[in-house]
Design a protein around this motif. Structure first.
Motif, PDB file in Angstrom:
ATOM      1  N   CYS A   1       0.841  -1.197   0.000  1.00 37.75           N
ATOM      2  CA  CYS A   1       0.000   0.000   0.000  1.00 37.75           C
ATOM      3  C   CYS A   1       0.872   1.242   0.000  1.00 37.75           C
ATOM      4  N   ALA A   2       0.261   2.356  -0.317  1.00 36.78           N
ATOM      5  CA  ALA A   2       0.943   3.651  -0.350  1.00 36.78           C
ATOM      6  C   ALA A   2       0.144   4.629   0.495  1.00 36.78           C
ATOM      7  N   ILE A   3       0.821   5.240   1.465  1.00 35.82           N
ATOM      8  CA  ILE A   3       0.161   6.167   2.387  1.00 35.82           C
ATOM      9  C   ILE A   3       0.916   7.490   2.375  1.00 35.82           C
ATOM     10  N   ASN A   4       0.165   8.572   2.156  1.00 31.62           N
ATOM     11  CA  ASN A   4       0.735   9.918   2.225  1.00 31.62           C
ATOM     12  C   ASN A   4       0.682  10.351   3.686  1.00 31.62           C
TER      13      ASN A   4
ATOM     14  N   LEU B   1      -4.339  17.595   4.500  1.00 33.66           N
ATOM     15  CA  LEU B   1      -5.671  17.435   3.908  1.00 33.66           C
ATOM     16  C   LEU B   1      -6.443  16.258   4.490  1.00 33.66           C
ATOM     17  N   LYS B   2      -5.892  15.620   5.521  1.00 37.29           N
ATOM     18  CA  LYS B   2      -6.681  14.568   6.176  1.00 37.29           C
ATOM     19  C   LYS B   2      -6.331  14.553   7.650  1.00 37.29           C
ATOM     20  N   PRO B   3      -7.286  14.129   8.489  1.00 36.84           N
ATOM     21  CA  PRO B   3      -7.021  14.130   9.937  1.00 36.84           C
ATOM     22  C   PRO B   3      -5.970  13.068  10.281  1.00 36.84           C
TER      23      PRO B   3
ATOM     24  N   VAL C   1      -6.912   9.325  10.853  1.00 40.37           N
ATOM     25  CA  VAL C   1      -7.122   8.484   9.660  1.00 40.37           C
ATOM     26  C   VAL C   1      -5.806   7.829   9.253  1.00 40.37           C
TER      27      VAL C   1
ATOM     28  N   LYS D   1      -4.995   5.011  11.702  1.00 40.39           N
ATOM     29  CA  LYS D   1      -5.843   3.845  11.453  1.00 40.39           C
ATOM     30  C   LYS D   1      -5.320   3.065  10.237  1.00 40.39           C
ATOM     31  N   ARG D   2      -4.967   3.787   9.193  1.00 45.55           N
ATOM     32  CA  ARG D   2      -4.480   3.103   7.979  1.00 45.55           C
ATOM     33  C   ARG D   2      -3.152   2.391   8.227  1.00 45.55           C
TER      34      ARG D   2
ATOM     35  N   LEU E   1      -3.994  -0.852  10.097  1.00 45.55           N
ATOM     36  CA  LEU E   1      -4.623  -1.860   9.229  1.00 45.55           C
ATOM     37  C   LEU E   1      -3.632  -2.385   8.195  1.00 45.55           C
ATOM     38  N   ALA E   2      -2.752  -1.522   7.714  1.00 40.93           N
ATOM     39  CA  ALA E   2      -1.740  -1.972   6.743  1.00 40.93           C
ATOM     40  C   ALA E   2      -0.792  -2.970   7.386  1.00 40.93           C
TER      41      ALA E   2
ATOM     42  N   GLU F   1      -1.584  -4.925   9.937  1.00 38.75           N
ATOM     43  CA  GLU F   1      -2.371  -6.141  10.146  1.00 38.75           C
ATOM     44  C   GLU F   1      -2.518  -6.940   8.839  1.00 38.75           C
TER      45      GLU F   1
END
Lengths: 244, 244
Positions: free
Chosen positions: B132-135, B140-142, B145, B148-149, B152-153, B155
């Motif tokens: 996965c790719a996470i910024n 622009l996001k709390p 979030v 949490k990502r 889950l990534a 897991e």
């Protein structure tokens, strides 16, 4: 002659998406190995030996390439897209680990435009926010691992790029993947089916996950499931930059 | 003159990773817009107007580009890497949605080699299995979030490409991300810090997540956290094709 091995990505299909770095490696190669349809994309010339092979031959192909490089040849293994994404690079390093005598060979990995980037570009910007990529083939991993990852990806609200969704030998997995995502509450999400992207057979379909049918995908299809905020503007689909 | 807008990816830095498709678009452009360091990578020539702008100006830049194309100019917006991955394409479609009068403009998205693919290629094949790719930017996001990502990534046992890990304005998020991943049991995973990949300032470091320090990353760094099976062979790091 000092041998070397380049593991190169040819991009999704169109010649204008092959990087100059890859073209330069092919121009000075003595041997090119790869799955036959990818080798067929390499320009032929005198002195270049082509070694096309079958789809399931990754480790054998990697061994052959290392052996040729050890013997002094200038070798390129070609993959479609990017060689590091569900393609030949990992197989080469597996082969290298099994054969310590080759660990001095000069190896380079030459990146390319992987299918999900080309598919996203044709559709708009569905990967503009956090996303994941899942290979739906269960040839090398147990199907329950795939199911778990799909559920967690839905919970994380990632856009999901699905590689190798469906083939003659695996007709049912993608149907199950759609069920899982519907059960996970993703029915309203926008799904993009990108067929043979950037080739003459390209076809892009977008619809809701609830409307998606397994038969819409084959091995030439890259599927992108949008996140919960992914939306349309005219013919385009994009993920807003703010978190869903 | 009929205007058009191309949203193009320049790749990670090296000129040999710019696709011929993007070079062709730049060769017939009248106007190039983008964040100043990216515009500086475009070859100058007579008749080409460069419009460099500041980092946080994405929507204004998108509006400007659409206005120029509507006026008949041939416009390229440039991003580093791929324009669809945490870059300008999503901003253009947001601007387009807000301005229906421009929805007839001819728009193309031209994909590129995104940073994680170039970083992975330099390190080996850490994205050879699901990822996965996470910024990590929380502009622009709390932040919750993002947390949490990450959980889950971990897991899901994805390899995790982390974009924009750390900047002067966001000194603490990456430290917290490392804590979260350590708490999630990822301490033994291999982490790759790829700095300024494919440029003259390139530096690749690999170590265990437990040893990783926040100061190892800045805005020019792409971080890849391997999955639980990611391993070394010689100087290379790769994800075996079989599921961890």
């Amino acid at each position: 002659m000092t041998g070397w091995l380049a593991i190169a990505g040819l991009g999704p299909g169109d010649g204008t998406l092959v990087t100059p770095e890859v073209s330069a490696a092919l121009a000075c190669a003595t041997d090119v190995l790869g799955y036959a349809p990818y080798v067929a994309r390499v320009p032929v010339r005198d002195g270049l030996r082509l070694h096309p092979s079958d789809n399931r031959m990754e480790l054998q192909r990697a061994d052959d390439a290392l052996r040729l490089a050890a013997a002094g040849r200038n070798v390129v293994i070609v993959s479609s897209g990017d060689p590091g994404v569900f393609a030949m690079a990992a197989a080469v390093f597996e082969a290298l680990e099994a054969s310590p005598q080759w660990q001095g060979i000069a190896i380079r990995v030459l990146p390319g435009v992987t299918a999900m980037l080309a598919a996203a570009a044709r559709a708009g910007a569905p990967l503009g926010h956090d996303f994941c990529a899942i290979n739906l083939s269960d040839n090398l991993k147990p199907w329950p691992v795939i199911e778990k990852r799909l559920r967690l990806a839905a919970e994380a609200d990632f856009a999901i790029a699905i590689y190798n969704p469906r083939s003659a030998g695996r007709p049912d997995g993608f149907a199950r993947a759609l069920e899982i995502l519907n059960e996970a509450g993703c029915g309203d999400r926008i799904v993009i089916f990108a067929h043979a992207v950037t080739t003459s057979k390209e076809r892009i379909e977008t619809l809701s996950l609830r409307e998606a049918r397994p038969e819409m995908a084959d091995m030439a299809t890259l599927v992108i499931v949008g996140n919960s905020a992914t939306r349309r503007v005219g013919r385009w689909v994009y993920a807003p930059r703010r978190a869903p």
